[in-house]
Enzyme design. Structure first.
Site, PDB file in Angstrom:
ATOM      1  N   HIS A  82      -0.644  14.803 -15.184  1.00 29.40           N
ATOM      2  CA  HIS A  82      -1.863  14.683 -15.542  1.00 29.40           C
ATOM      3  C   HIS A  82      -2.351  15.409 -16.888  1.00 29.40           C
ATOM      4  CE1 HIS A  82      -1.740  18.556 -13.138  1.00 29.40           C
ATOM      5  NE2 HIS A  82      -2.740  18.703 -14.089  1.00 29.40           N
TER       6      HIS A  82
ATOM      7  N   LYS B  38       0.675  -1.083   0.030  1.00 26.14           N
ATOM      8  CA  LYS B  38       0.077  -0.019  -0.232  1.00 26.14           C
ATOM      9  C   LYS B  38       0.904   1.316   0.071  1.00 26.14           C
ATOM     10  CE  LYS B  38      -2.887   0.475   3.247  1.00 26.14           C
ATOM     11  NZ  LYS B  38      -4.004   0.781   4.407  1.00 26.14           N
TER      12      LYS B  38
ATOM     13  N   CYS C  66       2.854  17.033  -7.442  1.00 27.50           N
ATOM     14  CA  CYS C  66       2.191  16.833  -8.878  1.00 27.50           C
ATOM     15  C   CYS C  66       3.456  17.349  -9.522  1.00 27.50           C
ATOM     16  CB  CYS C  66       1.142  17.763  -8.857  1.00 27.50           C
ATOM     17  SG  CYS C  66       0.303  17.980 -10.557  1.00 27.50           S
TER      18      CYS C  66
END
Length: 144
Positions: free
Chosen positions: A124, A92, A120
């Site tokens: 994306h 995980k 980030c």
């Protein structure tokens, strides 16, 4: 153009009219081997065109993800992974960021494709363009 005209207006309708398609559901059970052999090319053509159409739709950037999502359960495919590269050796993925360590704001990845995960790096945008998705970062700001 004459060839296409002849094919569409004469040859194809004659071929379709000659196919041994029964009037009832039980009629399919009374077809002979010769009848089934005449239906095979038509079935292959319809199946092939259907397959190619679905492949074209599944690979288009706008409707592709939707088509793949709807077809996956029908085809018995397991749900696809979200994370394909971050800490793959861990059972995980857990990252902790102390709020006191944030200067002003922090931008966190939600697409799982960032090279600076959990932060980030803008990856994306490429993912969204390729897949038609709309994922963006999580922005955490300190209150003033």
């Amino acid at each position: 153009m004459q060839v296409v005209n002849h094919l569409v207006k004469e040859s194809l309708p004659k071929y379709l009219a000659s196919l041994p398609i029964p009037d009832t559901l039980l009629g399919w059970f009374s077809l002979g081997l010769g009848d089934w052999m005449r239906l095979v090319p038509f079935g292959v053509a319809v199946g092939g065109l259907s397959y190619l159409s679905l492949q074209g739709l599944a690979n288009s950037p706008v409707v592709g993800p939707i088509v793949k999502e709807k077809l996956a359960p029908l085809l018995g495919a397991p749900a696809s992974r979200v994370n394909c590269q971050v800490q793959m050796d861990c059972p995980k993925v857990v990252d902790t960021v102390d709020i006191e360590d944030i200067d002003g704001k922090a931008v966190f990845c939600r697409c799982w494709k960032s090279k600076k995960f959990p932060y980030c790096d803008g990856t994306h945008a490429k993912h969204n363009k390729e897949t038609g998705d709309n994922v963006g970062p999580l922005i955490v700001k300190k209150s003033e």
